[in-house]
Design a protein around this motif. Structure first.
Motif, PDB file in Angstrom:
ATOM      1  N   SER A  20       0.832  -1.198   0.000  1.00  0.00           N
ATOM      2  CA  SER A  20       0.000   0.000   0.000  1.00  0.00           C
ATOM      3  C   SER A  20       0.866   1.247   0.000  1.00  0.00           C
ATOM      4  N   ASN A  21       0.316   2.328  -0.492  1.00  0.00           N
ATOM      5  CA  ASN A  21       0.989   3.617  -0.338  1.00  0.00           C
ATOM      6  C   ASN A  21       0.637   4.261   1.002  1.00  0.00           C
ATOM      7  N   ARG A  22      -0.201   3.598   1.792  1.00  0.00           N
ATOM      8  CA  ARG A  22      -0.625   4.166   3.080  1.00  0.00           C
ATOM      9  C   ARG A  22       0.445   3.915   4.148  1.00  0.00           C
ATOM     10  N   LEU A  23       0.995   4.987   4.663  1.00  0.00           N
ATOM     11  CA  LEU A  23       1.934   4.895   5.770  1.00  0.00           C
ATOM     12  C   LEU A  23       1.160   4.881   7.086  1.00  0.00           C
ATOM     13  N   ILE A  24       1.468   3.920   7.944  1.00  0.00           N
ATOM     14  CA  ILE A  24       0.950   3.920   9.303  1.00  0.00           C
ATOM     15  C   ILE A  24       2.044   4.507  10.188  1.00  0.00           C
ATOM     16  N   ALA A  64       8.803   0.772   7.717  1.00  0.00           N
ATOM     17  CA  ALA A  64       8.974   2.065   7.053  1.00  0.00           C
ATOM     18  C   ALA A  64      10.018   2.939   7.729  1.00  0.00           C
ATOM     19  N   GLY A  65      10.768   3.654   6.890  1.00  0.00           N
ATOM     20  CA  GLY A  65      11.661   4.689   7.377  1.00  0.00           C
ATOM     21  C   GLY A  65      11.511   5.972   6.583  1.00  0.00           C
ATOM     22  N   ASP A  66      10.599   5.950   5.606  1.00  0.00           N
ATOM     23  CA  ASP A  66      10.347   7.083   4.715  1.00  0.00           C
ATOM     24  C   ASP A  66       8.852   7.374   4.724  1.00  0.00           C
ATOM     25  N   LEU A  67       8.450   8.420   4.018  1.00  0.00           N
ATOM     26  CA  LEU A  67       7.040   8.788   3.971  1.00  0.00           C
ATOM     27  C   LEU A  67       6.277   8.073   2.862  1.00  0.00           C
ATOM     28  N   GLY A  68       6.996   7.440   1.940  1.00  0.00           N
ATOM     29  CA  GLY A  68       6.373   6.690   0.862  1.00  0.00           C
ATOM     30  C   GLY A  68       7.055   5.348   0.724  1.00  0.00           C
ATOM     31  N   ASN A  98      -0.684   9.442  18.800  1.00  0.00           N
ATOM     32  CA  ASN A  98      -1.819   8.839  18.105  1.00  0.00           C
ATOM     33  C   ASN A  98      -1.349   7.998  16.925  1.00  0.00           C
ATOM     34  N   LEU A  99      -1.926   6.798  16.787  1.00  0.00           N
ATOM     35  CA  LEU A  99      -1.671   5.964  15.619  1.00  0.00           C
ATOM     36  C   LEU A  99      -2.523   6.482  14.474  1.00  0.00           C
ATOM     37  N   ALA A 100      -1.880   6.793  13.358  1.00  0.00           N
ATOM     38  CA  ALA A 100      -2.589   7.384  12.223  1.00  0.00           C
ATOM     39  C   ALA A 100      -2.125   6.725  10.934  1.00  0.00           C
ATOM     40  N   GLY A 101      -2.818   7.033   9.852  1.00  0.00           N
ATOM     41  CA  GLY A 101      -2.453   6.524   8.543  1.00  0.00           C
ATOM     42  C   GLY A 101      -2.770   7.560   7.482  1.00  0.00           C
ATOM     43  N   PHE A 102      -1.936   7.601   6.429  1.00  0.00           N
ATOM     44  CA  PHE A 102      -2.178   8.570   5.360  1.00  0.00           C
ATOM     45  C   PHE A 102      -1.528   8.067   4.082  1.00  0.00           C
ATOM     46  N   SER A 103      -2.190   8.354   2.954  1.00  0.00           N
ATOM     47  CA  SER A 103      -1.675   7.970   1.644  1.00  0.00           C
ATOM     48  C   SER A 103      -1.329   9.218   0.847  1.00  0.00           C
ATOM     49  N   PRO A 104      -0.061   9.406   0.447  1.00  0.00           N
ATOM     50  CA  PRO A 104       0.275  10.549  -0.405  1.00  0.00           C
ATOM     51  C   PRO A 104      -0.318  10.369  -1.789  1.00  0.00           C
ATOM     52  N   ASN A 105      -0.504  11.455  -2.496  1.00  0.00           N
ATOM     53  CA  ASN A 105      -1.169  11.367  -3.806  1.00  0.00           C
ATOM     54  C   ASN A 105      -0.428  12.151  -4.882  1.00  0.00           C
ATOM     55  N   PRO A 106       0.325  11.436  -5.749  1.00  0.00           N
ATOM     56  CA  PRO A 106       0.914  10.129  -5.524  1.00  0.00           C
ATOM     57  C   PRO A 106       2.407  10.280  -5.285  1.00  0.00           C
ATOM     58  N   GLN A 122       1.064  16.508   6.429  1.00  0.00           N
ATOM     59  CA  GLN A 122       1.440  15.961   7.731  1.00  0.00           C
ATOM     60  C   GLN A 122       2.623  16.663   8.391  1.00  0.00           C
ATOM     61  N   ILE A 123       3.509  17.280   7.589  1.00  0.00           N
ATOM     62  CA  ILE A 123       4.762  17.823   8.119  1.00  0.00           C
ATOM     63  C   ILE A 123       4.771  19.349   8.149  1.00  0.00           C
TER      64      ILE A 123
END
Length: 530
Positions: A268-272, A328-332, A420-428, A437-438
């Motif tokens: 997924s492109n979704r980072l948790i 993960a260690g990156d945003l994508g 907070n545990l969150a999730g987000f998908s960059p586009n694209p 987010q930053i």
């Protein structure tokens, strides 16, 4: 493994063998029943910029250019979208694209859509981010238009790939209830709307006049089944043909039962990730171990880095998520535009974490509550529990509180959490994560809109603002990488954990083209070769 290699492996997993046993009758074989976690909150394609809503909208409506299963752009209503100059895009409409009433798509329909999409009353998640950059829509001829922006906007084609084009003829004066009632559900998509009630199945039928590839199934029914176990049971019982978001243990079982089922998966492109309150002096769920109020230690980058190093990402992936994730260690994810090969997952290093805590003056630790959802991401509550346990080994008094999706979303938006545990998908591109987010929260610029920790750094903000107005791909990539390194490696603006793996399971004889964007689309389903 690169994202492209992972996707290739996923596509191989999604190729099933022949369906055994007695075939369904001809009419039933032309129907597809899909078990989904949730139905749309509205049929209005501009009501909410939510993945679930957008996925349903894509069946009846289309954008100018659409994203394929890897989120690369391909023609939809438009055959091309090209740069004329830094603030002008030229769009060529496909003359074959017709609304369900037979009318061609016009420049007026596009202009009407762009004016409407960011201004729907009571929208809980507006498309304004996609339309705000646009200054004007101008006709060149019957099938050509130019979109002028206030400033260079390199991501405009991708923003608009999530904005469905509606008919001005039917949509002018129409409200969200009109769409929900089906009265103005007139699009150009591969399916026509049949019926829907909130909480009930969404039913669609194939559009015989669709200008693109015809869907494999004539009739589709999306059945909302919120409970993952119930979705699994429905597929096993033959009540549905395809399900999404398969629990890790059941996914392995479906894959092993190749005589009855097939599976599909894709990174997924979704980072948790974890958001950290790096703004407030007095954070609501950070206290001394005796319960006393203390100056918020999360404001110190050394503490934030220590918390990241104290998390064993490999254990989260292998144990809690049973391998259905990528640390993960990156945003994508790997291979995504703007990622950096050197931003690998931070190693689990408890000794280094303790040294940083001592250096920051918190050798004895403090008390913190970790918040998150319990029905939004795969095994989300277990992930929150595991992180709290890991931080306990660091010397913190860590507690947990999880909420249902609706409550969690509301409370997170109200900044009621410290962690907070969150999730987000960059586009694209990774830039999409940096912007939302930053970057510092800035309502006027429309940046930092999901920055729940209210992290703020002027130097990083400047890099993000330069990147978002840089049309040249290589220059934008370099700026994105620089901003991301500073945000994650130097400041730990947030704590990246893992990228989900999107999963689907289906009865044997059906295929599904796994997607990075988590969308479950009926036209991505097909029939296995016999």
């Amino acid at each position: 493994m690169t994202l492209r290699a992972a996707l290739l492996a996923a596509s191989l997993l999604a190729t099933p063998a022949l369906l055994l046993g007695a075939p369904r009758d001809a009419a039933a074989q032309d129907n597809l029943r899909i078990g989904v976690e949730a139905g749309p909150t509205s049929l209005d394609p501009h009501f909410a910029s939510l993945i679930t809503n957008i996925a349903f909208s894509r069946h009846v409506f289309q954008p100018l250019m659409e994203q394929d299963h890897r989120q690369d752009l391909r023609p939809a209503i438009a055959t091309a979208m090209r740069v004329v100059d830094e603030t002008t895009w030229e769009v060529t409409l496909d003359p074959r694209a017709r609304f369900h009433d037979g009318q061609p798509v016009t420049v007026e329909d596009v202009a009407f859509t762009i004016a409407r999409a960011g201004d729907v009353p009571n929208s809980p998640s507006s498309f304004r981010y996609a339309t705000r950059p646009i200054a004007a829509v101008e006709a060149v001829d019957a099938t050509t238009l130019r979109i002028r922006t206030h400033q260079p906007t390199p991501l405009l084609p991708n923003f608009l790939a999530l904005v469905m084009i509606v008919s001005k003829r039917h949509g002018e004066g129409a409200t969200t209830p009109d769409y929900n009632a089906g009265r103005v559900m007139v699009g150009t998509g591969p399916f026509r709307h049949v019926s829907w009630q909130p909480g009930s199945p969404v039913v669609m039928e194939r559009n015989p006049n669709f200008h693109g590839a015809a869907p494999a199934f004539a009739r589709v029914e999306f059945r909302p089944i919120a409970n993952a176990g119930a979705r699994v049971a429905a597929l096993q019982a033959g009540d549905v043909d395809l399900i999404e978001i398969v629990p890790p243990d059941h996914f392995a079982r479906f894959r092993a039962e190749a005589q009855r089922f097939a599976v599909a998966e894709s990174p997924s492109n979704r980072l948790i990730f974890l958001t950290l309150d790096s703004d407030r002096e007095d954070s609501p769920h950070v206290r001394g171990k005796d319960g006393s109020r203390i100056a918020n230690p999360l404001r110190d980058a050394r503490v934030r880095r220590a918390l990241s190093l104290a998390i064993n990402r490999d254990a989260l992936v292998s144990r809690v998520l049973q391998g259905q994730a990528l640390a993960a260690g990156d945003l994508g994810p790997p291979g995504y535009f703007g990622t950096s090969p050197d931003l690998t997952p931070p190693p689990f290093d408890l000794d280094a974490a303790r040294r940083l805590m001592a250096e920051a003056g918190w050798a004895q630790g403090f008390a913190v509550q970790v918040n998150g959802p319990n029905d939004r991401f795969v095994n989300d509550e277990q992930v929150v529990q595991a992180i709290a346990q890991m931080w306990t080994r660091l010397g913190l008094t860590a507690t947990v509180e999880t909420r249902t999706r609706a409550v969690w979303l509301s409370e997170a938006a109200q900044l009621r959490y410290s962690v907070n545990l969150a999730g987000f998908s960059p586009n694209p591109e990774v830039l999409g994560m940096l912007e939302t987010q930053i970057h510092s929260w800035d309502a006027q610029l429309g940046l930092g809109t999901a920055n729940r920790g209210r992290f703020s750094n002027r130097e990083i903000d400047a890099l993000i603002q330069r990147a978002r107005t840089t049309i040249n791909d290589e220059q934008r990539r370099a700026l994105t990488q620089q901003a991301t390194r500073m945000a994650l490696r130097d400041q730990t603006a947030l704590i990246p954990l893992y990228f989900q793996v999107n999963t689907w399971a289906m009865r044997r004889g059906i295929t599904y083209e796994a997607r990075t964007d988590e969308m479950t689309l009926a036209f991505s389903a097909g029939r296995a070769a016999r």
